[in-house]
Design a protein around this motif. Structure first.
Motif, PDB file in Angstrom:
ATOM      1  N   SER A   1       0.671   3.725   2.006  1.00 17.12           N
ATOM      2  CA  SER A   1       1.068   4.051   3.386  1.00 17.12           C
ATOM      3  C   SER A   1       2.238   3.179   3.833  1.00 17.12           C
ATOM      4  O   SER A   1       3.155   3.653   4.503  1.00 17.12           O
ATOM      5  CB  SER A   1      -0.117   3.924   4.340  1.00 17.12           C
ATOM      6  OG  SER A   1      -0.666   2.630   4.290  1.00 17.12           O
TER       7      SER A   1
ATOM      8  N   ARG B   1     -10.671   2.625  -0.817  1.00 12.54           N
ATOM      9  CA  ARG B   1     -10.112   3.851  -0.239  1.00 12.54           C
ATOM     10  C   ARG B   1      -8.586   3.859  -0.322  1.00 12.54           C
ATOM     11  O   ARG B   1      -7.965   4.904  -0.228  1.00 12.54           O
ATOM     12  CB  ARG B   1     -10.535   3.993   1.222  1.00 12.54           C
ATOM     13  CG  ARG B   1     -12.033   4.173   1.400  1.00 12.54           C
ATOM     14  CD  ARG B   1     -12.405   4.082   2.845  1.00 12.54           C
ATOM     15  NE  ARG B   1     -12.107   2.714   3.304  1.00 12.54           N
ATOM     16  CZ  ARG B   1     -12.238   2.280   4.537  1.00 12.54           C
ATOM     17  NH1 ARG B   1     -12.659   3.094   5.474  1.00 12.54           N
ATOM     18  NH2 ARG B   1     -11.965   1.037   4.857  1.00 12.54           N
ATOM     19  N   ARG B   2      -8.010   2.683  -0.487  1.00 16.85           N
ATOM     20  CA  ARG B   2      -6.546   2.558  -0.523  1.00 16.85           C
ATOM     21  C   ARG B   2      -6.062   2.363  -1.951  1.00 16.85           C
ATOM     22  O   ARG B   2      -6.803   1.929  -2.812  1.00 16.85           O
ATOM     23  CB  ARG B   2      -6.084   1.339   0.288  1.00 16.85           C
ATOM     24  CG  ARG B   2      -6.295   1.452   1.727  1.00 16.85           C
ATOM     25  CD  ARG B   2      -5.763   0.292   2.550  1.00 16.85           C
ATOM     26  NE  ARG B   2      -5.376  -0.914   1.845  1.00 16.85           N
ATOM     27  CZ  ARG B   2      -4.465  -1.762   2.286  1.00 16.85           C
ATOM     28  NH1 ARG B   2      -3.847  -1.544   3.416  1.00 16.85           N
ATOM     29  NH2 ARG B   2      -4.184  -2.861   1.612  1.00 16.85           N
ATOM     30  N   HIS B   3      -4.799   2.659  -2.132  1.00 12.66           N
ATOM     31  CA  HIS B   3      -4.133   2.385  -3.405  1.00 12.66           C
ATOM     32  C   HIS B   3      -2.907   1.528  -3.146  1.00 12.66           C
ATOM     33  O   HIS B   3      -2.230   1.681  -2.124  1.00 12.66           O
ATOM     34  CB  HIS B   3      -3.727   3.681  -4.109  1.00 12.66           C
ATOM     35  CG  HIS B   3      -4.864   4.339  -4.801  1.00 12.66           C
ATOM     36  ND1 HIS B   3      -5.742   5.173  -4.158  1.00 12.66           N
ATOM     37  CD2 HIS B   3      -5.288   4.249  -6.078  1.00 12.66           C
ATOM     38  CE1 HIS B   3      -6.647   5.591  -5.006  1.00 12.66           C
ATOM     39  NE2 HIS B   3      -6.405   5.043  -6.184  1.00 12.66           N
TER      40      HIS B   3
ATOM     41  N   ASP C   1     -10.289  -2.768  -0.841  1.00 11.49           N
ATOM     42  CA  ASP C   1     -10.648  -1.546  -0.124  1.00 11.49           C
ATOM     43  C   ASP C   1     -10.398  -0.369  -1.061  1.00 11.49           C
ATOM     44  O   ASP C   1      -9.263   0.082  -1.204  1.00 11.49           O
ATOM     45  CB  ASP C   1      -9.802  -1.425   1.151  1.00 11.49           C
ATOM     46  CG  ASP C   1     -10.143  -0.214   1.994  1.00 11.49           C
ATOM     47  OD1 ASP C   1     -10.890   0.675   1.518  1.00 11.49           O
ATOM     48  OD2 ASP C   1      -9.650  -0.141   3.132  1.00 11.49           O
TER      49      ASP C   1
ATOM     50  N   SER D   1       0.856  -1.193   0.000  1.00 12.15           N
ATOM     51  CA  SER D   1       0.000   0.000   0.000  1.00 12.15           C
ATOM     52  C   SER D   1       0.888   1.238   0.000  1.00 12.15           C
ATOM     53  O   SER D   1       2.069   1.182   0.356  1.00 12.15           O
ATOM     54  CB  SER D   1      -0.895   0.009   1.236  1.00 12.15           C
ATOM     55  OG  SER D   1      -0.115   0.190   2.403  1.00 12.15           O
TER      56      SER D   1
ATOM     57  N   ASP E   1      -6.834  -0.536  -4.549  1.00 10.41           N
ATOM     58  CA  ASP E   1      -6.877  -1.809  -3.833  1.00 10.41           C
ATOM     59  C   ASP E   1      -8.219  -2.467  -4.154  1.00 10.41           C
ATOM     60  O   ASP E   1      -9.272  -1.859  -3.988  1.00 10.41           O
ATOM     61  CB  ASP E   1      -6.737  -1.548  -2.331  1.00 10.41           C
ATOM     62  CG  ASP E   1      -6.675  -2.818  -1.501  1.00 10.41           C
ATOM     63  OD1 ASP E   1      -7.081  -3.890  -1.997  1.00 10.41           O
ATOM     64  OD2 ASP E   1      -6.236  -2.728  -0.346  1.00 10.41           O
TER      65      ASP E   1
END
Length: 160
Positions: A97, A133-135, A131, A95, A128
């Protein structure tokens, strides 16, 4: 005293120049024909063995901070490339993050590097699937070939 906008613009310009150098190096390495694609690093070591070498390289880089000021070795682009290559070998997704943490720099700095390296075609960013909201981020094919050639050359020199 420089204004913060001017300092930020200068920092971004320096970063762009660094990214351009990295992108040119990746292109040269990807086009290089002196090393066979099935080099000893790739042909004699399985993905787990190669990943362990990359992880040891990362640990050795971090170990320097015990002996020297970490600012001497700030190289977020290389740290990110190493982390993404190890993750590729391990079959793991990364991810954004997580990659920011691997960069060992403030998140805003890491995000700027990720953006610049993505713009330069070195990284691929995808949503993702689990999810939205994530990449997730991965090495481009060219960057993957280049880092494999780098490790193949270093392995041939007996570095590992």
């Amino acid at each position: 005293m420089r204004d913060s906008a001017g300092a930020r613009d200068n920092d971004l310009e320096v970063m762009r120049e660094d990214i351009d150098k990295i992108a040119r190096t990746v292109q040269v390495l990807a086009a290089e024909t002196g090393l066979a694609k099935s080099s000893a690093f790739v042909s004699t070591l399985d993905a787990t063995g190669r990943a362990e070498i990359v992880r040891r390289t990362i640990r050795a880089r971090r170990m320097r901070e015990r002996y020297f000021d970490s600012r001497l070795f700030a190289d977020p682009a290389w740290d990110m490339l190493l982390d993404l290559y190890a993750a590729h070998l391990e079959g793991r997704e990364v991810s954004i993050s997580s990659l920011c943490i691997a960069a060992a720099t403030p998140p805003t700095t890491a995000l700027r590097w990720i953006g610049s390296m993505t713009d330069a075609g070195m990284l691929v960013r995808q949503p993702d699937q689990r999810d939205r909201r994530r990449h997730m981020i991965s090495l481009s094919d060219g960057a993957l070939r280049a880092i494999e050639r780098y490790f193949s050359a270093a392995y041939a020199l007996g570095t590992f």
